[in-house]
Each structure stands twice: as C-alpha cells, then as structure tokens.
Design a protein around this motif. Structure first.
Motif, PDB file in Angstrom:
ATOM      1  N   MET A   1     123.041 -14.842  -6.570  1.00 25.51           N
ATOM      2  CA  MET A   1     122.148 -14.550  -7.716  1.00 25.51           C
ATOM      3  C   MET A   1     121.206 -13.464  -7.291  1.00 25.51           C
ATOM      4  N   LYS A   2     122.073 -12.104  -7.162  1.00 23.42           N
ATOM      5  CA  LYS A   2     121.351 -10.820  -7.060  1.00 23.42           C
ATOM      6  C   LYS A   2     121.127 -10.053  -8.320  1.00 23.42           C
ATOM      7  N   PHE A   3     119.981  -9.525  -8.539  1.00 27.63           N
ATOM      8  CA  PHE A   3     119.644  -8.889  -9.776  1.00 27.63           C
ATOM      9  C   PHE A   3     119.076  -7.433  -9.514  1.00 27.63           C
ATOM     10  N   ASP A   4     119.218  -6.682 -10.344  1.00 25.25           N
ATOM     11  CA  ASP A   4     118.624  -5.120 -10.167  1.00 25.25           C
ATOM     12  C   ASP A   4     117.039  -5.306 -10.188  1.00 25.25           C
ATOM     13  N   THR A   5     116.600  -6.300 -11.060  1.00 25.52           N
ATOM     14  CA  THR A   5     114.844  -6.341 -11.397  1.00 25.52           C
ATOM     15  C   THR A   5     114.547  -7.735 -11.656  1.00 25.52           C
ATOM     16  N   VAL A   6     113.697  -8.368 -11.159  1.00 29.52           N
ATOM     17  CA  VAL A   6     113.311  -9.704 -11.546  1.00 29.52           C
ATOM     18  C   VAL A   6     111.575  -9.239 -12.153  1.00 29.52           C
ATOM     19  N   VAL A   7     111.504  -9.737 -13.481  1.00 26.73           N
ATOM     20  CA  VAL A   7     110.422  -9.529 -14.295  1.00 26.73           C
ATOM     21  C   VAL A   7     109.563 -10.748 -14.303  1.00 26.73           C
TER      22      VAL A   7
ATOM     23  N   THR B   1     113.279 -20.114  -8.115  1.00 27.86           N
ATOM     24  CA  THR B   1     113.787 -20.488  -9.375  1.00 27.86           C
ATOM     25  C   THR B   1     114.515 -21.883  -9.450  1.00 27.86           C
ATOM     26  N   GLU B   2     114.770 -22.279 -10.747  1.00 28.01           N
ATOM     27  CA  GLU B   2     115.283 -23.411 -10.877  1.00 28.01           C
ATOM     28  C   GLU B   2     116.801 -23.257 -10.251  1.00 28.01           C
ATOM     29  N   LEU B   3     117.394 -22.217 -10.106  1.00 29.30           N
ATOM     30  CA  LEU B   3     118.766 -21.891  -9.456  1.00 29.30           C
ATOM     31  C   LEU B   3     118.516 -21.565  -7.880  1.00 29.30           C
ATOM     32  N   GLY B   4     117.391 -21.753  -7.402  1.00 34.78           N
ATOM     33  CA  GLY B   4     117.149 -21.554  -5.931  1.00 34.78           C
ATOM     34  C   GLY B   4     116.593 -20.234  -5.878  1.00 34.78           C
ATOM     35  N   ARG B   5     116.720 -19.680  -4.581  1.00 35.30           N
ATOM     36  CA  ARG B   5     115.817 -18.290  -4.423  1.00 35.30           C
ATOM     37  C   ARG B   5     116.713 -17.291  -4.994  1.00 35.30           C
ATOM     38  N   ILE B   6     116.343 -16.056  -5.869  1.00 31.98           N
ATOM     39  CA  ILE B   6     116.944 -15.138  -6.250  1.00 31.98           C
ATOM     40  C   ILE B   6     116.598 -13.701  -5.684  1.00 31.98           C
ATOM     41  N   ASP B   7     117.298 -12.901  -5.563  1.00 32.77           N
ATOM     42  CA  ASP B   7     116.862 -11.691  -4.825  1.00 32.77           C
ATOM     43  C   ASP B   7     117.173 -10.440  -5.874  1.00 32.77           C
ATOM     44  N   ALA B   8     116.285  -9.436  -5.769  1.00 33.20           N
ATOM     45  CA  ALA B   8     116.236  -8.442  -6.630  1.00 33.20           C
ATOM     46  C   ALA B   8     115.700  -7.186  -5.921  1.00 33.20           C
ATOM     47  N   GLN B   9     116.191  -6.003  -6.387  1.00 30.03           N
ATOM     48  CA  GLN B   9     115.998  -4.609  -6.076  1.00 30.03           C
ATOM     49  C   GLN B   9     114.517  -4.423  -6.222  1.00 30.03           C
ATOM     50  N   SER B  10     114.203  -4.660  -7.413  1.00 27.47           N
ATOM     51  CA  SER B  10     112.726  -4.288  -7.632  1.00 27.47           C
ATOM     52  C   SER B  10     112.184  -5.688  -8.452  1.00 27.47           C
ATOM     53  N   ALA B  11     110.689  -5.507  -8.587  1.00 25.22           N
ATOM     54  CA  ALA B  11     109.906  -6.572  -9.222  1.00 25.22           C
ATOM     55  C   ALA B  11     108.670  -6.035 -10.205  1.00 25.22           C
ATOM     56  N   VAL B  12     108.817  -6.728 -11.228  1.00 27.66           N
ATOM     57  CA  VAL B  12     107.677  -6.412 -12.275  1.00 27.66           C
ATOM     58  C   VAL B  12     106.716  -7.528 -12.359  1.00 27.66           C
ATOM     59  N   ILE B  13     105.404  -7.405 -12.192  1.00 28.46           N
ATOM     60  CA  ILE B  13     104.537  -8.239 -12.313  1.00 28.46           C
ATOM     61  C   ILE B  13     103.954  -8.213 -13.755  1.00 28.46           C
ATOM     62  N   ALA B  14     104.229  -9.236 -14.499  1.00 30.35           N
ATOM     63  CA  ALA B  14     103.499  -9.128 -15.831  1.00 30.35           C
ATOM     64  C   ALA B  14     103.363 -10.320 -16.399  1.00 30.35           C
ATOM     65  N   LEU B  15     102.171 -11.006 -15.374  1.00 29.88           N
ATOM     66  CA  LEU B  15     101.732 -12.393 -15.380  1.00 29.88           C
ATOM     67  C   LEU B  15     100.651 -12.492 -16.370  1.00 29.88           C
ATOM     68  N   GLY B  16     100.101 -11.528 -17.146  1.00 30.39           N
ATOM     69  CA  GLY B  16      98.842 -11.629 -18.006  1.00 30.39           C
ATOM     70  C   GLY B  16      97.652 -11.873 -17.004  1.00 30.39           C
ATOM     71  N   PRO B  17      96.947 -12.869 -17.498  1.00 28.93           N
ATOM     72  CA  PRO B  17      95.590 -13.404 -16.872  1.00 28.93           C
ATOM     73  C   PRO B  17      95.903 -13.927 -15.634  1.00 28.93           C
ATOM     74  N   TRP B  18      97.273 -14.352 -14.922  1.00 21.23           N
ATOM     75  CA  TRP B  18      97.341 -14.726 -13.612  1.00 21.23           C
ATOM     76  C   TRP B  18      98.084 -13.574 -12.834  1.00 21.23           C
ATOM     77  N   SER B  19      97.889 -12.356 -13.080  1.00 21.92           N
ATOM     78  CA  SER B  19      98.564 -11.262 -12.366  1.00 21.92           C
ATOM     79  C   SER B  19      97.938 -11.289 -10.985  1.00 21.92           C
ATOM     80  N   ASP B  20      96.555 -11.058 -11.359  1.00 25.41           N
ATOM     81  CA  ASP B  20      95.765 -10.865  -9.875  1.00 25.41           C
ATOM     82  C   ASP B  20      96.029 -11.894  -8.879  1.00 25.41           C
ATOM     83  N   VAL B  21      96.479 -13.178  -9.215  1.00 25.69           N
ATOM     84  CA  VAL B  21      96.657 -14.298  -8.194  1.00 25.69           C
ATOM     85  C   VAL B  21      97.866 -13.589  -7.115  1.00 25.69           C
TER      86      VAL B  21
END
Length: 412
Positions: A1-7, A234-254
């Motif tokens: 489960m490898k991705f270029d990006t996890v959002v 995740t539900e499929l276990g731990r997934i890996d990505a080259q990059s990540a985007v934090i778009a968690l709205g009001p929970w982003s600062d956590v």
C-alpha cells in the motif's frame, strides 16, 4: 500500500486537493475517520461566495465590541471559560481587522475568491453533480435604510476594486422574487455571481466519487498516527506515501503541533437546524438577515437555518442558545414549520488571525504540505485551494501567487 501522496482530511478542501493531485497523475490516498463531507463540510450555508473578497473581519468599533462583551448578541456568543485562552487570538484578529490591514489582506484573498465559482463548476462538470449547484446568487435582506445603504456602499467598493457583481432590490422587487418573506423587510441586495448548493455533503461526496473514478483511494484511518516520512494507520493497515497533505480543518493544529509547528488556529463554532415550510411557502435562494445575524437557505432536507459564531473550546458540548434565540425571529421572516432534525448540528470553522488560509509547504519537513484555515469559506475555496496546492506540489506554474498563504507568515 504505497502512494505518491496521502491527503489527511475528507472535507471539501481535502477532497478537492485529492482530486487535483489524482488528475495530475499521482496515486493518492484520502484518509479520514469518517466518510467524506461528514464533519465541517456537512453543515454550512451552502454558499460559493464570489463576492467574499473581504474575509470576515472582527468589528473594531467600541459599541459593537461592548455588545459582544455582554454575551447577549444574536450573531456572536462565547463560553466564558474559553475566553482567556481565546483572547490572544482575538487580539491578533482585531489587529488584522483594521481597515488598512483588512484592505491589504483582501488584495491577496481576492486572488483565490476570483476563481471560486469557475473551479467549482469544473469539478461539478467532471463529477456530474450539476443538480446540486444553483446559480443566481444569494440575498442579503434589510430591515432599515441605514443598513441597506451601508451594504450598498461596501458592495460598490467591491465592484470597483474586484469586479463583484450585485443588484439592489426594493421592497416590491423583493416581494416579487421571494413572496414568502416578511413584508417588514424593506429591500435586499443580491450578489449575482455567487452560487449556492442544495446539499453540501452531497457535493463533497460527488467530488470524492469522482476522485475514486480517477483511481484514488478513500480510506478510513486515524490522521493523528501520521509519521515522517510519511505513513499513517488506516483500515487496511499502515500505508506509506512520498508526501502528505494536512487538510483536517479545525483539527489540523492537533497534528501540526505534534510535528513542531506553532500555527495560530482557532475555531468559530456554528449551528444549523432544518425545518419544513408552512402553508406552501417557498424559498428560492439563500437569504441572510444581516441585521439580526442568521441565514436561511433552501436545502434538499428542508429550510436550513444557520447561526452566527460561537467562541468556545473546539470540542466542548453543544450549546445552541443562538439557534434558540433566532428561531422565533426567523419564523417571523419566513413561515418555518416543524423542526426536521432531532438536535441542532454543531460545526467548527478553522480560523487564522489574519483571516487567510494556510496553503503551501511545511518549512520544517520535506514533502509535507498544508491546506487549512479557510474559516467561513471552506466550501467556497475548496476547489481553488486544491488546484493551487496540486500545482505547487507537482511543480506547475500556480494559478495565483501562493506566497501570501504560506505558513511562514506566522513564524516569529
């Protein structure tokens, strides 16, 4: 489960980012604890605010501030226990709200607002969600000539500076367009280039399905388990990505705080309730009762009544006193019938003190990106934010100058 990006984050902003990255050939996973569109994006007024070139400022006149301090205002309430922690943020918000600073902010903010409708229309076309989009603008209605003239002056300024289109309606024209509204209203102003949505959750869902059709993966997971460089549970276990985007709205600062970032993010809470319409009444477009501080909008579920802002701890229990206070007034304005929801919906708007979102790269981690802090305009700015961030991430020429929205502006 490898991705270029996890959002991380399945609201309008996160879904839009995921769509635009997938469109550009990346393999993307969209991760949230709920299905897309079931948190902050579920409960807004459904406006795509092309007129919103000036983000919502904090009033600076002493009379208004004193009214708010008494905590009896219909449009703004606060939890006393939350106020000491909120005061440093509110002071910075007040500072940036001075007229000259607010105007400077608008010059940057308007570059995003300019594209809000066109970018939504592009995703609506691609996702087949045409039935959810309602062109024709929305109404701000008035009870006094003084308030109407003040809004006309502001709208004229926005038209001259940024091409905001509007039309003024007298009482007769308002009754013709919205015959079910109270005749106590003396007129209205319609922002004609804005659009509205009959079901914001359904629109986010449609965009998410389009993302999956492109080959993206929507996964249930815990964003707080994000680890450099970069993996998440995740539900499929731990997934890996080259990059990540934090778009968690009001929970982003956590999550950003856990990674070492001190970004000033606060929340304005708000409530909504759906109602049936009595006696065959019909509402054709969203209506803001500006002098009172609430909005009613025709939605798929019924007439949605939305409140102003509540300053409170993000996860404090709901206290829908504003909704209870404005409901009798709203019933006089439009013939609302019975409540259709068992309880009021509570949402949280993620806000920065300079009223602009945080969009762009993190400055302390490679391949980490931010897209949050859109306050009242998450629905409005989701697609243009997604395009802008995706262009930055893949090295394309960005549609607008991204520098005003970078996180570094808050560095000490």
């Amino acid at each position: 489960m490898k991705f270029d990006t996890v959002v991380l984050g399945g609201g309008m902003v996160g879904v839009s980012v995921a769509v635009h990255l997938q469109q550009r050939g990346l393999r993307v996973a969209l991760v949230d604890r709920k299905a897309p569109g079931n948190e902050t994006s579920l409960g807004n007024a459904g406006l795509i605010q092309r007129e919103g070139v000036y983000p919502y400022a904090l009033p600076r006149d002493p009379a208004t501030l004193l009214r708010y301090a008494r905590n009896r205002s219909l449009d703004v309430r606060y939890h006393p226990r939350a106020l000491p922690k909120a005061l440093p943020f509110l002071y910075r918000y007040w500072y940036h709200s001075r007229a000259d600073r607010h105007a400077a902010i608008a010059r940057s903010y308007a570059t995003l607002i300019e594209h809000c409708v066109s970018e939504h229309r592009a995703l609506v076309e691609a996702s087949g969600a045409h039935a959810l989009l309602r062109p024709g603008g929305w109404l701000k209605v008035f009870r006094s000539a003084r308030a109407q003239q003040a809004e006309l002056r502001a709208a004229g300024q926005w038209r001259d500076e940024y091409g905001v289109a509007f039309e003024s309606l007298d009482a007769a024209q308002l009754r013709h367009d919205e015959p079910s509204l109270s005749h106590a209203l003396i007129g209205a102003l319609r922002y004609t280039d804005a659009h509205s949505v009959s079901d914001p959750n359904a629109l986010v869902t449609a965009y998410a399905r389009y993302f999956e059709k492109l080959g993206g993966r929507v996964l249930t997971g815990d964003a707080t388990t994000l680890q450099p460089h970069w993996s998440v549970e995740t539900e499929l276990g731990r997934i890996d990505a080259q990059s990540a985007v934090i778009a968690l709205g009001p929970w982003s600062d956590v999550l950003t705080a856990r990674l070492g970032y001190a970004l000033p993010l606060a929340v304005k809470r708000g409530y909504h309730m759906h109602y049936a319409a009595r006696d065959g009444a019909r509402l054709n477009q969203p209506v803001l009762d500006a002098e009172i501080g609430y909005l009613i909008a025709p939605m798929a579920r019924g007439i949605r009544l939305t409140t102003g802002a509540e300053v409170a701890y993000r996860d404090a229990p709901a206290t829908p006193v504003q909704l209870d206070a404005i409901e009798p007034i709203a019933r006089q304005t439009f013939p609302l019938g019975q409540r259709l929801d068992q309880e009021a919906w509570l949402g949280r708007r993620p806000c920065t003190p300079d009223m602009m979102p945080i969009i762009g790269p993190a400055n302390r981690h490679k391949d980490l990106w931010f897209a949050f802090g859109h306050a009242h305009h998450g629905l409005t700015l989701g697609p243009i934010t997604g395009r802008l961030l995706a262009e930055m991430m893949v090295g394309d020429v960005p549609i607008v100058d991204p520098s005003p929205f970078r996180a570094e502006r808050f560095s000490s």
